[in-house]
Scaffold this active site. Structure first.
Site, PDB file in Angstrom:
ATOM      1  N   ARG A  90     -13.406  -7.879  -1.309  1.00 20.82           N
ATOM      2  CA  ARG A  90     -13.379  -6.653  -2.111  1.00 20.82           C
ATOM      3  C   ARG A  90     -14.217  -5.566  -1.441  1.00 20.82           C
ATOM      4  NH1 ARG A  90     -13.914 -10.838  -6.036  1.00 20.82           N
ATOM      5  NH2 ARG A  90     -12.068 -11.016  -7.324  1.00 20.82           N
ATOM      6  N   ASP A 150     -13.823 -12.612 -14.511  1.00 20.77           N
ATOM      7  CA  ASP A 150     -14.398 -13.830 -13.917  1.00 20.77           C
ATOM      8  C   ASP A 150     -14.942 -14.747 -15.024  1.00 20.77           C
ATOM      9  OD1 ASP A 150     -15.231 -12.386 -10.880  1.00 20.77           O
ATOM     10  OD2 ASP A 150     -14.910 -11.203 -12.670  1.00 20.77           O
ATOM     11  N   ARG A 153     -12.146 -16.495 -16.631  1.00 25.19           N
ATOM     12  CA  ARG A 153     -11.680 -17.608 -15.778  1.00 25.19           C
ATOM     13  C   ARG A 153     -12.603 -18.808 -15.947  1.00 25.19           C
ATOM     14  NH1 ARG A 153     -10.569 -13.525 -10.724  1.00 25.19           N
ATOM     15  NH2 ARG A 153      -8.342 -13.258 -11.074  1.00 25.19           N
ATOM     16  N   HIS A 177     -18.887  -8.341  -9.054  1.00 22.15           N
ATOM     17  CA  HIS A 177     -17.540  -8.890  -9.226  1.00 22.15           C
ATOM     18  C   HIS A 177     -17.047  -9.152  -7.802  1.00 22.15           C
ATOM     19  CE1 HIS A 177     -13.353  -9.409 -10.299  1.00 22.15           C
ATOM     20  NE2 HIS A 177     -12.995  -8.354  -9.598  1.00 22.15           N
TER      21      HIS A 177
HETATM   22  P1  NAD Z   1      -1.318  -1.293  -6.491  1.00 23.07           P
HETATM   23  O1  NAD Z   1      -1.243  -0.951  -5.047  1.00 23.07           O
HETATM   24  O2  NAD Z   1      -0.204  -2.046  -7.116  1.00 23.07           O
HETATM   25  O3  NAD Z   1      -1.541   0.049  -7.340  1.00 23.07           O
HETATM   26  C1  NAD Z   1      -2.423   1.048  -6.964  1.00 23.07           C
HETATM   27  C2  NAD Z   1      -1.813   2.352  -7.403  1.00 23.07           C
HETATM   28  O4  NAD Z   1      -2.760   3.398  -7.115  1.00 23.07           O
HETATM   29  C3  NAD Z   1      -0.521   2.720  -6.658  1.00 23.07           C
HETATM   30  O5  NAD Z   1       0.523   2.937  -7.604  1.00 23.07           O
HETATM   31  C4  NAD Z   1      -0.880   3.995  -5.893  1.00 23.07           C
HETATM   32  O6  NAD Z   1       0.187   4.915  -5.798  1.00 23.07           O
HETATM   33  C5  NAD Z   1      -2.026   4.539  -6.724  1.00 23.07           C
HETATM   34  N1  NAD Z   1      -2.904   5.445  -5.975  1.00 23.07           N
HETATM   35  C6  NAD Z   1      -3.463   5.243  -4.765  1.00 23.07           C
HETATM   36  N2  NAD Z   1      -4.198   6.308  -4.408  1.00 23.07           N
HETATM   37  C7  NAD Z   1      -4.110   7.206  -5.423  1.00 23.07           C
HETATM   38  C8  NAD Z   1      -4.645   8.488  -5.661  1.00 23.07           C
HETATM   39  N3  NAD Z   1      -5.432   9.079  -4.753  1.00 23.07           N
HETATM   40  N4  NAD Z   1      -4.347   9.091  -6.814  1.00 23.07           N
HETATM   41  C9  NAD Z   1      -3.550   8.515  -7.743  1.00 23.07           C
HETATM   42  N5  NAD Z   1      -3.007   7.303  -7.574  1.00 23.07           N
HETATM   43  C10 NAD Z   1      -3.286   6.642  -6.436  1.00 23.07           C
HETATM   44  O7  NAD Z   1      -2.683  -2.082  -6.680  1.00 23.07           O
HETATM   45  P2  NAD Z   1      -3.082  -2.994  -7.943  1.00 23.07           P
HETATM   46  O8  NAD Z   1      -2.691  -4.414  -7.686  1.00 23.07           O
HETATM   47  O9  NAD Z   1      -2.652  -2.324  -9.171  1.00 23.07           O
HETATM   48  O10 NAD Z   1      -4.684  -2.970  -7.831  1.00 23.07           O
HETATM   49  C11 NAD Z   1      -5.375  -1.767  -8.129  1.00 23.07           C
HETATM   50  C12 NAD Z   1      -6.869  -1.951  -7.944  1.00 23.07           C
HETATM   51  O11 NAD Z   1      -7.363  -2.826  -8.964  1.00 23.07           O
HETATM   52  C13 NAD Z   1      -7.267  -2.579  -6.594  1.00 23.07           C
HETATM   53  O12 NAD Z   1      -8.432  -1.958  -6.101  1.00 23.07           O
HETATM   54  C14 NAD Z   1      -7.565  -4.016  -6.979  1.00 23.07           C
HETATM   55  O13 NAD Z   1      -8.429  -4.642  -6.051  1.00 23.07           O
HETATM   56  C15 NAD Z   1      -8.201  -3.802  -8.339  1.00 23.07           C
HETATM   57  N6  NAD Z   1      -8.276  -4.981  -9.209  1.00 23.07           N
HETATM   58  C16 NAD Z   1      -9.429  -5.105  -9.909  1.00 23.07           C
HETATM   59  C17 NAD Z   1      -9.606  -6.198 -10.736  1.00 23.07           C
HETATM   60  C18 NAD Z   1     -10.907  -6.332 -11.496  1.00 23.07           C
HETATM   61  O14 NAD Z   1     -11.152  -7.344 -12.189  1.00 23.07           O
HETATM   62  N7  NAD Z   1     -11.788  -5.333 -11.415  1.00 23.07           N
HETATM   63  C19 NAD Z   1      -8.599  -7.170 -10.853  1.00 23.07           C
HETATM   64  C20 NAD Z   1      -7.416  -6.985 -10.146  1.00 23.07           C
HETATM   65  C21 NAD Z   1      -7.267  -5.888  -9.304  1.00 23.07           C
END
Ligand code: NAD
Length: 316
Positions: A90, A150, A153, A177
């Site tokens: 991450r 987490d 889980r 995280h």
């Molecule tokens: P994804 O690629 O499917 O979606 C990301 C979206 O962000 C895309 O639709 C993209 O077009 C958009 N985007 C990118 N840059 C942008 C900008 N400048 N302005 C507006 N929109 C923008 O990714 P995802 O699987 O949905 O994951 C998203 C984030 O969530 C990742 O950083 C991932 O690591 C994180 N995540 C966090 C957790 C948690 O527990 N915190 C869990 C799962 C995923």
């Protein structure tokens, strides 16, 4: 205050943002759900798909928008950014997503001056810290989803092993995280009994210290495993987000291990990470002061130090 006309704006309509929108729609917690994404066509497609299920859920207004769609939002949930690639940590994502946040946050706060900001994009702790700094919002109005996922889980895996309803398992993952997170075994409990009392009396007769070690390893590697298998994780995090959003909208005073700005906690200052915190309509009320064992305290301080070093490396 329990509003019935709540508005949630979601930045990022990818896997996490759109699955969260779906889970939120099913929960009935929001009257208005807005999807904002730089890929407007994708956001519009997701909204069409969600809207076509409306006759099976409680009515809500769901639509795609530019940042003006954040106006009047109770909570803005930020999921936009690059996601982890298989094998990528991450923290390796950090500079890329920090740069995206420098664009996004000023746009969000231009329209949503009174909202609570919930950060989900990884590395979530570093970006929660960045969001506080960029927005200038009071730290109680900015939180990260942290280790809520987490900890869920962890509770699930303990419940599976012990054959107990996960709702009766109380256990927290704290810290980053990510790779330096830690389980607070000394305070984990089932039905009011800490595990060191519960396990020796249970019929499972397992080598519980070894079992718990294996369970934590599974929690820590869960995201890597799921990303390797299907490219992204989104169902459980979407439910974790609904839980956090409901705690805020319904003013629940829930204890959730969200990421928040920590001050004077076991000597740790000025970093965002997760400890169980009281969450209500105002956002973060306060972080609970856990009585950690010496080993847990050292690990927790190590996790904070790692995050502080990353924050220092990022070009803001
Ligand atoms: P994804 O690629 O499917 O979606 C990301 C979206 O962000 C895309 O639709 C993209 O077009 C958009 N985007 C990118 N840059 C942008 C900008 N400048 N302005 C507006 N929109 C923008 O990714 P995802 O699987 O949905 O994951 C998203 C984030 O969530 C990742 O950083 C991932 O690591 C994180 N995540 C966090 C957790 C948690 O527990 N915190 C869990 C799962 C995923």
């Amino acid at each position: 205050m329990n509003k019935t006309n709540s508005k949630i704006s979601i930045i990022g309509a990818g896997n996490v943002g759109s699955t969260f929108a779906y889970a939120l729609m099913l929960s009935g917690a929001a009257r208005e759900i807005v999807l904002v994404d730089r890929d407007r066509k994708r956001a519009e497609g997701e909204c069409m798909d969600l809207n076509h299920g409306m006759s099976f859920t409680r009515p809500a207004r769901i639509y795609a928008s530019g940042y003006e769609g954040c106006a009047g939002a109770d909570i803005v949930v930020i999921t936009a950014g690059a996601k982890q690639k298989p094998g990528q940590s991450r923290l390796e994502l950090v500079q890329k997503n920090a740069d995206i946040f420098k664009e996004i946050i000023p746009e969000v706060i231009r329209y949503a001056k009174d909202a609570i900001l919930l950060v989900v994009t990884n590395p979530v702790d570093v970006l929660t810290y960045a969001t506080i700094k960029i927005s200038g919002f009071s730290p109680n109005r900015v939180l990260g989803s942290g280790t809520v996922l987490d900890s869920s889980r962890l509770r699930f895996l303990i419940s599976q092993h012990c054959h107990v309803d996960p709702r009766n398992v109380h256990a927290y993952i704290i810290g980053e995280h990510g790779d330096s997170e830690l389980p607070v075994w000394s305070l984990a409990s089932i039905g009011g009994m800490v595990l060191s009392e519960y396990c020796p009396l249970c019929d499972e007769r397992c080598d519980y210290l070894k079992t718990l070690g294996g369970i934590f390893a599974e929690v820590k590697n869960a995201a890597y495993k799921i990303i390797d298998a299907k490219g992204a994780t989104y169902y459980a995090v979407a439910l974790a987000l609904v839980r956090i959003v409901e705690a805020i909208l319904r003013d629940e005073n829930s204890v959730l291990p969200v990421s928040s700005l920590i001050e004077g906690y076991y000597g740790i200052d000025d970093v965002c990470l997760s400890v169980p915190a009281l969450v209500n309509r105002k956002g973060i009320v306060r972080a609970l002061r856990l009585k950690l064992s010496e080993k847990e305290r050292e690990q927790f301080q190590g996790s904070a130090k790692k995050l502080q070093e990353i924050i220092d490396q990022v070009k803001w």
